[in-house]
Structure formats: C-alpha cells, structure tokens
Design a protein around this motif. Structure first.
Motif, PDB file in Angstrom:
ATOM      1  N   PRO A  44       0.834  -1.203   0.000  1.00 16.96           N
ATOM      2  CA  PRO A  44       0.000   0.000   0.000  1.00 16.96           C
ATOM      3  C   PRO A  44       0.868   1.252   0.000  1.00 16.96           C
ATOM      4  CG  PRO A  44      -0.198  -1.169   2.090  1.00 16.96           C
ATOM      5  CD  PRO A  44       0.651  -1.996   1.197  1.00 16.96           C
ATOM      6  N   LEU A  45       0.376   2.285  -0.661  1.00 16.76           N
ATOM      7  CA  LEU A  45       1.097   3.555  -0.736  1.00 16.76           C
ATOM      8  C   LEU A  45       0.181   4.700  -0.329  1.00 16.76           C
ATOM      9  CD1 LEU A  45       2.969   3.096  -4.138  1.00 16.76           C
ATOM     10  CD2 LEU A  45       3.900   2.781  -1.839  1.00 16.76           C
ATOM     11  N   TYR A  46       0.761   5.636   0.416  1.00 19.86           N
ATOM     12  CA  TYR A  46       0.036   6.802   0.904  1.00 19.86           C
ATOM     13  C   TYR A  46       0.398   8.032   0.076  1.00 19.86           C
ATOM     14  CZ  TYR A  46      -1.197   4.071   5.002  1.00 19.86           C
ATOM     15  OH  TYR A  46      -1.714   3.119   5.826  1.00 19.86           O
ATOM     16  N   SER A  47      -0.566   8.924  -0.112  1.00 23.74           N
ATOM     17  CA  SER A  47      -0.326  10.187  -0.809  1.00 23.74           C
ATOM     18  C   SER A  47       0.131  11.240   0.206  1.00 23.74           C
ATOM     19  CB  SER A  47      -1.611  10.661  -1.497  1.00 23.74           C
ATOM     20  OG  SER A  47      -2.562  11.040  -0.515  1.00 23.74           O
ATOM     21  N   VAL A  48       0.594  12.363  -0.301  1.00 24.88           N
ATOM     22  CA  VAL A  48       0.960  13.481   0.574  1.00 24.88           C
ATOM     23  C   VAL A  48      -0.260  13.912   1.378  1.00 24.88           C
ATOM     24  CG1 VAL A  48       1.765  15.875   0.644  1.00 24.88           C
ATOM     25  CG2 VAL A  48       2.787  14.265  -0.967  1.00 24.88           C
ATOM     26  N   ARG A  49      -1.403  13.938   0.733  1.00 28.50           N
ATOM     27  CA  ARG A  49      -2.658  14.310   1.409  1.00 28.50           C
ATOM     28  C   ARG A  49      -2.975  13.336   2.547  1.00 28.50           C
ATOM     29  NH1 ARG A  49      -7.897  16.503  -0.952  1.00 28.50           N
ATOM     30  NH2 ARG A  49      -9.475  15.780   0.474  1.00 28.50           N
ATOM     31  N   ASP A  50      -2.805  12.026   2.301  1.00 28.15           N
ATOM     32  CA  ASP A  50      -3.024  11.022   3.349  1.00 28.15           C
ATOM     33  C   ASP A  50      -2.116  11.294   4.546  1.00 28.15           C
ATOM     34  OD1 ASP A  50      -4.741   9.650   1.576  1.00 28.15           O
ATOM     35  OD2 ASP A  50      -3.175   8.237   0.970  1.00 28.15           O
ATOM     36  N   ILE A  51      -0.857  11.604   4.252  1.00 34.15           N
ATOM     37  CA  ILE A  51       0.118  11.830   5.315  1.00 34.15           C
ATOM     38  C   ILE A  51      -0.223  13.100   6.092  1.00 34.15           C
ATOM     39  CG2 ILE A  51       2.563  12.231   5.809  1.00 34.15           C
ATOM     40  CD1 ILE A  51       3.140  10.407   3.320  1.00 34.15           C
ATOM     41  N   LEU A  52      -0.698  14.121   5.403  1.00 35.47           N
ATOM     42  CA  LEU A  52      -1.171  15.333   6.079  1.00 35.47           C
ATOM     43  C   LEU A  52      -2.279  14.976   7.066  1.00 35.47           C
ATOM     44  CD1 LEU A  52      -1.561  18.503   6.354  1.00 35.47           C
ATOM     45  CD2 LEU A  52      -3.299  18.198   4.592  1.00 35.47           C
ATOM     46  N   ILE A  53      -3.237  14.188   6.618  1.00 38.16           N
ATOM     47  CA  ILE A  53      -4.354  13.813   7.483  1.00 38.16           C
ATOM     48  C   ILE A  53      -3.860  12.957   8.647  1.00 38.16           C
ATOM     49  CG2 ILE A  53      -6.537  12.527   7.574  1.00 38.16           C
ATOM     50  CD1 ILE A  53      -7.098  13.593   4.720  1.00 38.16           C
ATOM     51  N   LEU A  54      -2.899  12.072   8.409  1.00 39.00           N
ATOM     52  CA  LEU A  54      -2.317  11.279   9.504  1.00 39.00           C
ATOM     53  C   LEU A  54      -1.699  12.196  10.564  1.00 39.00           C
ATOM     54  CD1 LEU A  54      -0.546   8.482   7.422  1.00 39.00           C
ATOM     55  CD2 LEU A  54      -2.481   8.137   8.991  1.00 39.00           C
ATOM     56  N   CYS A  79     -13.419  15.027   2.048  1.00 42.82           N
ATOM     57  CA  CYS A  79     -14.373  15.507   1.042  1.00 42.82           C
ATOM     58  C   CYS A  79     -13.923  16.816   0.405  1.00 42.82           C
ATOM     59  CB  CYS A  79     -15.750  15.703   1.678  1.00 42.82           C
ATOM     60  SG  CYS A  79     -16.513  14.181   2.220  1.00 42.82           S
ATOM     61  N   ARG A  80     -12.931  17.457   0.979  1.00 48.45           N
ATOM     62  CA  ARG A  80     -12.470  18.759   0.482  1.00 48.45           C
ATOM     63  C   ARG A  80     -11.463  18.583  -0.640  1.00 48.45           C
ATOM     64  NH1 ARG A  80     -14.121  23.167   3.811  1.00 48.45           N
ATOM     65  NH2 ARG A  80     -13.168  24.307   2.118  1.00 48.45           N
ATOM     66  N   ASP A  81     -11.424  19.551  -1.558  1.00 50.94           N
ATOM     67  CA  ASP A  81     -10.404  19.581  -2.598  1.00 50.94           C
ATOM     68  C   ASP A  81      -9.047  19.811  -1.945  1.00 50.94           C
ATOM     69  OD1 ASP A  81     -12.457  21.405  -4.964  1.00 50.94           O
ATOM     70  OD2 ASP A  81     -12.222  19.252  -4.668  1.00 50.94           O
ATOM     71  N   THR A  82      -8.031  19.252  -2.551  1.00 50.88           N
ATOM     72  CA  THR A  82      -6.682  19.387  -2.012  1.00 50.88           C
ATOM     73  C   THR A  82      -6.291  20.858  -1.875  1.00 50.88           C
ATOM     74  OG1 THR A  82      -6.070  17.266  -2.971  1.00 50.88           O
ATOM     75  CG2 THR A  82      -4.279  18.715  -2.351  1.00 50.88           C
ATOM     76  N   ALA A  83      -6.635  21.673  -2.856  1.00 48.84           N
ATOM     77  CA  ALA A  83      -6.283  23.101  -2.804  1.00 48.84           C
ATOM     78  C   ALA A  83      -6.959  23.808  -1.624  1.00 48.84           C
ATOM     79  CB  ALA A  83      -6.670  23.771  -4.112  1.00 48.84           C
ATOM     80  N   ASP A  84      -8.148  23.359  -1.240  1.00 51.62           N
ATOM     81  CA  ASP A  84      -8.880  23.984  -0.135  1.00 51.62           C
ATOM     82  C   ASP A  84      -8.292  23.645   1.230  1.00 51.62           C
ATOM     83  OD1 ASP A  84     -10.645  25.031  -1.983  1.00 51.62           O
ATOM     84  OD2 ASP A  84     -12.147  23.458  -1.674  1.00 51.62           O
ATOM     85  N   ILE A  85      -7.689  22.478   1.339  1.00 52.52           N
ATOM     86  CA  ILE A  85      -7.211  22.013   2.647  1.00 52.52           C
ATOM     87  C   ILE A  85      -6.189  22.965   3.250  1.00 52.52           C
ATOM     88  CG2 ILE A  85      -5.872  20.193   3.788  1.00 52.52           C
ATOM     89  CD1 ILE A  85      -7.428  18.165   2.215  1.00 52.52           C
ATOM     90  N   ALA A  86      -5.306  23.491   2.429  1.00 52.51           N
ATOM     91  CA  ALA A  86      -4.262  24.389   2.935  1.00 52.51           C
ATOM     92  C   ALA A  86      -4.832  25.695   3.498  1.00 52.51           C
ATOM     93  CB  ALA A  86      -3.255  24.683   1.834  1.00 52.51           C
ATOM     94  N   GLN A  87      -6.077  26.009   3.197  1.00 52.55           N
ATOM     95  CA  GLN A  87      -6.696  27.248   3.667  1.00 52.55           C
ATOM     96  C   GLN A  87      -7.471  27.056   4.968  1.00 52.55           C
ATOM     97  OE1 GLN A  87      -5.742  29.857   1.857  1.00 52.55           O
ATOM     98  NE2 GLN A  87      -4.738  28.344   0.567  1.00 52.55           N
TER      99      GLN A  87
END
Length: 162
Positions: A44-54, A79-87
C-alpha cells in the motif's frame, strides 16, 4: 498522482508509529489512497494528502479529542479539494472540532469561548512536504494511455504483458 509513500515513510513524515498507522488503516480512519492494502503491484502507498491527514489525526489525539470527533473531522477533510485544505484552520474547544476558512471565523470562535487551540493545515502541509523531501517515495508507472502519441511504447508493453 505519480508518487506514493510506503507505511514506514508515512509514519516518519507524520510522526506516528507503524502500529498507529496499521490500526488507523484497518479501522478506516485513514487508509492509503494511492495503492490500497493488498492491491496488485506492491505494498500500500500513501499520498501526501493522506500523510497530512495522519499528522492532523496525531495532533488531535495528542490534545485529547475524542475518536468520534476525529473521525468526523477526517471525513470532512477527505471531502475537500486538495487546494482547499491548505486554507483551513481546525479549531477545538477540547470536545468538538470546528473548521475555519477565514481569520474572521477564527476570531469569532475565540470570542465565543469555543476555540482553545488551532491547527493551521497550510503550515502542517508545508511541514509534511518538507519532511518528505528527505524520505523515499515510489514513482508509480504511468498507465498505457498516459502518452497516447507513443504507439511504439504501447506495443512494447503489450508484447511484454501478453
């Protein structure tokens, strides 16, 4: 998505143990999104977004937030777009987790006595990206149709597979 990260790398970047990672994946809190458990083609591989959430989950646990509230926050973030998460800034009063997307919302929560601490996801995102620069990732093979003009390469792949 052309890079994924194995479990140990995700753990190092998020500051969690492999046991936590495994448990959160098995319970569906945060599962690898690049390549699922038991998927063909490798681990299994995790994305940068997955790691952020971890990393966010770890911070929320460290502050004593209930697992149910953490699950709610994770479901909302996924459920949020990746671009929105940073805000987003996650605020909490120690019981509930609130999402703020503007400084005015943060001030409003603080004035109402609801904000005890906050997690600015843009800053966490930069921390994760900085940490991943020093850690190994796996480049994923591109699908056969990634370069539609490269007919010769497609034929070679088909010959090797078939």
């Amino acid at each position: 998505m052309d890079v994924g990260y194995r479990g140990p790398t995700a753990c190092a970047a998020a500051g969690i143990t492999y046991r936590q990672l495994d448990y959160w994946a098995r319970t569906g809190l945060v599962a690898p999104s690049v390549r699922q458990e038991g998927g063909r083609g490798g681990p299994p591989l995790y994305s940068v977004r997955d790691i952020l959430i971890l990393k966010v989950v770890k911070r929320l646990i460290d502050t004593g937030i209930s697992l149910q509230q953490i699950r709610n926050a994770v479901e909302h973030l996924q459920c949020r777009d990746t671009a929105d998460i940073a805000q987003i800034t996650l605020m909490s009063d120690g019981i509930s987790v609130y999402e703020c997307t503007t400084p005015d919302e943060v001030v409003e929560l603080l004035q109402g006595g609801q904000g005890v601490f906050g997690i600015a996801l843009g800053r966490v995102w930069r921390e994760v990206e900085g940490r991943l620069r020093d850690l190994p990732g796996e480049h994923l093979p591109q699908p056969a149709d990634a370069h539609p003009g490269d007919e010769l390469a497609r034929r070679r792949r088909e010959r090797r597979i078939g």
